[in-house]
Design a protein around this motif. Structure first.
Motif, PDB file in Angstrom:
ATOM      1  N   ALA A  31      31.565  39.514  36.364  1.00  0.00           N
ATOM      2  CA  ALA A  31      32.630  39.941  37.587  1.00  0.00           C
ATOM      3  C   ALA A  31      33.551  40.738  37.178  1.00  0.00           C
ATOM      4  O   ALA A  31      33.904  40.876  35.792  1.00  0.00           O
ATOM      5  N   VAL A  32      34.050  41.450  37.809  1.00  0.00           N
ATOM      6  CA  VAL A  32      35.393  42.334  37.882  1.00  0.00           C
ATOM      7  C   VAL A  32      36.294  41.735  38.772  1.00  0.00           C
ATOM      8  O   VAL A  32      35.949  41.366  39.982  1.00  0.00           O
ATOM      9  N   ALA A  33      37.533  41.964  38.802  1.00  0.00           N
ATOM     10  CA  ALA A  33      38.481  41.691  39.759  1.00  0.00           C
ATOM     11  C   ALA A  33      38.588  42.870  40.556  1.00  0.00           C
ATOM     12  O   ALA A  33      38.545  44.024  40.209  1.00  0.00           O
ATOM     13  N   THR A  34      38.721  42.454  42.033  1.00  0.00           N
ATOM     14  CA  THR A  34      39.018  43.398  42.987  1.00  0.00           C
ATOM     15  C   THR A  34      40.414  43.865  43.168  1.00  0.00           C
ATOM     16  O   THR A  34      41.252  42.952  42.884  1.00  0.00           O
ATOM     17  N   ALA A  35      40.775  45.276  43.468  1.00  0.00           N
ATOM     18  CA  ALA A  35      42.173  45.482  43.604  1.00  0.00           C
ATOM     19  C   ALA A  35      42.730  45.087  44.784  1.00  0.00           C
ATOM     20  O   ALA A  35      42.430  45.345  45.848  1.00  0.00           O
ATOM     21  N   ARG A  36      44.039  44.287  44.682  1.00  0.00           N
ATOM     22  CA  ARG A  36      44.829  43.960  45.896  1.00  0.00           C
ATOM     23  C   ARG A  36      45.630  45.465  46.183  1.00  0.00           C
ATOM     24  O   ARG A  36      45.981  46.298  45.410  1.00  0.00           O
ATOM     25  N   LYS A  37      46.214  45.140  47.390  1.00  0.00           N
ATOM     26  CA  LYS A  37      47.190  46.383  47.903  1.00  0.00           C
ATOM     27  C   LYS A  37      47.958  46.594  46.738  1.00  0.00           C
ATOM     28  O   LYS A  37      48.253  48.059  46.405  1.00  0.00           O
ATOM     29  N   GLU A  38      48.770  45.700  46.133  1.00  0.00           N
ATOM     30  CA  GLU A  38      49.631  46.165  45.149  1.00  0.00           C
ATOM     31  C   GLU A  38      48.895  46.592  43.925  1.00  0.00           C
ATOM     32  O   GLU A  38      49.908  47.433  42.858  1.00  0.00           O
ATOM     33  N   ASP A  39      47.910  46.396  43.620  1.00  0.00           N
ATOM     34  CA  ASP A  39      47.339  46.931  42.168  1.00  0.00           C
ATOM     35  C   ASP A  39      47.040  48.616  42.548  1.00  0.00           C
ATOM     36  O   ASP A  39      47.161  49.363  41.686  1.00  0.00           O
ATOM     37  N   VAL A  40      46.633  48.738  43.571  1.00  0.00           N
ATOM     38  CA  VAL A  40      46.272  50.157  44.167  1.00  0.00           C
ATOM     39  C   VAL A  40      47.570  50.862  43.935  1.00  0.00           C
ATOM     40  O   VAL A  40      47.519  52.168  43.425  1.00  0.00           O
TER      41      VAL A  40
END
Ligand code: NAP
Length: 474
Positions: A31-40
């Motif tokens: 799996a990979v982690a999905t980006a949250r708004k703050e990651d983007v």
């Protein structure tokens, strides 16, 4: 260990995990982690901060990073090929060829980095320019937002990352959700090769949120997108004033003249229709054969298609694996059934098992059937009899797409007529339209896109021309 998100110079935890499955047997690959708004936000801000670092990186250092990346890709060929085969469902031998091509893509990018240059301009060619010295040069755009499809999870990512670095840009990449693991492996290599950490950022997640955030952010100066025409249109409408390259779909025609080497033409055409289950933007979809050779051509196409081995992509013998998802195999099964109901004949294939769709050759098709009017993006091609060469050129052009087309003939007059008349970004003579060498200009006319890739051309699209005029004194 989930992550796989590289933001602001480090691997970060991110949000909900996105599970990646083997497309043949459905087993979990990780799996990979999905980006949250703050990651983007952090990824774009980091790329923006490091745009200057990249622009100031001397060309020989950019070239060194690119060449070292190529070297590491070669060293890790087998692992990368297995990752591609499993997550994209691509036959191992074809996946290995993709890794080789990616190494070439990075090598050529290093060469092209050294050739970025401008020209002097004779400003005194007009009275207003008298007493001025002029030249133009290419400057990096700043931040490149790269959005990529599932079908070449390494080489199509390479076609964005390599020219972005060569041109001196920072980058945020969002690969397709179905195939993020290959992109993670490439990022590990790029970091080992010395790519400046905060300058390259990797995000995962759904296109409509993570992809759209890149498209609409004013700090991203350039969007380089490869994917469907439907998403390309959305991107163009949302990007605002920034540079946009769109590498979109196609409905590739092949014209086979009566003088062609029929055995070779049939073999290459069937390969171009069915390799990677037809999920290639330049897959053969429409085959126009002169009526004098039509019977024999149809037979040879069927034979060539039936000789291809369908099965587990990780098996050395396999030529054709599954489609990317069962719903895609069901979609094409429906299109073929609809065509049959309208009078089309299934010459071979027409069978589905789970996400595997057998290589299928159709005849008796009409232009309004979905298998003809839309991009099939599946192992299905149609063979059509034409009265003469002019008629086949006319029918080949009867599409809203315009990426690549091909013609098989040994007659120079036919070759020249085809070049003049075919409204496609690329015309291939005596091979399938799926031919591509990674340094050639590559891209489409009409609904197939905007701009060109191929390293030199992608670098042009990822730089701005800056004009300098110096008033001379004395
Ligand atoms: P796709 O559905 O258009 O997706 C491509 C990428 O765009 C994915 O990363 C996707 O994210 C993202 N995306 C989706 N909606 C978006 C939005 N609203 N804003 C920003 N990004 C968005 O294409 P695909 O199914 O992966 O690939 C198949 C298509 O690509 C075919 O049409 C094929 O012809 C074309 N293609 C063209 C070329 C070329 O060079 N011309 C090469 C290969 C493929 P998700 O992960 O959420 O889907």
């Amino acid at each position: 260990m989930v992550s796989g998100l590289f933001v602001g110079g480090k691997w970060v935890a991110g949000g909900a995990p996105l599970e990646v499955k083997n497309k043949y047997d459905g087993k979990s690959l990780g799996a990979v982690a999905t980006a949250r708004k703050e990651d983007v936000e952090a990824a774009i801000a980091s790329a923006d901060r490091h745009a200057e670092t990249m622009a100031n990186l001397p060309v020989h250092k950019r070239a060194e990073i690119l060449l070292r990346t190529a070297e590491l890709l070669k060293q890790r060929k087998e692992t990368l090929a297995r990752t591609i085969a499993a997550e994209a469902g691509k036959a191992l031998k074809i996946a290995r060829a993709e890794v080789d091509r990616s190494a070439t893509t990075f090598t050529i990018a290093a060469e092209e980095a050294r050739r970025i240059h401008g020209e002097t301009v004779a400003l005194d060619a007009v009275p207003a320019g008298e007493g001025y010295f002029g030249f133009w040069l290419r400057r990096p755009v700043g931040v490149v937002g790269a959005i990529t499809p599932f079908n070449f999870p390494l080489n199509l990512v390479a076609h964005k990352v390599a020219p972005a670095i060569a041109a001196g840009n920072a980058l945020v990449l969002k690969p397709a959700e179905q195939t993020p693991l290959t992109a993670v492996a490439l990022f590990e290599i790029l970091l080992e090769a010395g790519a400046p950490e905060g300058a390259i950022n990797l995000l995962h997640g759904d296109g409509e949120t993570v992809g759209d955030a890149l498209v609409t952010d004013p700090r991203v100066a350039k969007i380089s997108f490869t994917g469907s025409a439907a998403v390309g249109k959305i991107i163009l409408g949302r990007a605002g004033i920034k540079k946009v390259t769109l590498e979109l779909g196609n409905s590739s025609p092949v014209i086979i003249a009566p003088d062609a080497d029929l055995d070779f033409a049939a073999k290459r055409t069937a390969f171009g229709a069915f390799v990677y289950s037809g999920q290639v933007c330049i897959s053969v979809q429409r085959i126009y054969g002169d009526k004098k050779i039509f019977e024999s051509l149809s037979e040879k196409l069927v034979q060539a298609g039936e000789a291809m081995v369908v099965g587990d992509p990780l098996d050395e013998k396999t030529d054709i694996g599954p489609m990317i998802a069962q719903k895609e195999a069901e979609r094409i099964e429906g299109w073929v059934k609809e065509a049959q109901a309208g009078g089309a004949k299934v010459l071979s294939g027409g069978k589905r098992e789970g996400s595997v769709y057998w290589p299928t050759m159709l005849s008796n098709v009409t232009p309004e059937m979905k298998v003809m009017a839309q991009e099939v993006f599946a192992p299905v091609a149609s063979v059509i009899a034409c009265d003469d060469f002019e008629e086949s050129l006319r029918q080949a052009n009867a599409t809203s797409y315009g990426l690549q087309a091909s013609v098989f003939t040994r007659d120079i007059d036919r070759v020249l007529r085809a070049i003049k008349k075919l409204n496609f970004g690329g015309v291939i003579v005596n091979d399938m339209p799926a031919f591509r060498a990674d340094h050639m200009p590559y891209g489409g006319n009409k609904q197939s896109g905007l701009g060109r890739e191929g390293l030199r051309f992608a670098i042009e699209e990822m730089t701005n021309i800056q004009m300098v005029a110096i008033r001379t004194t004395g």
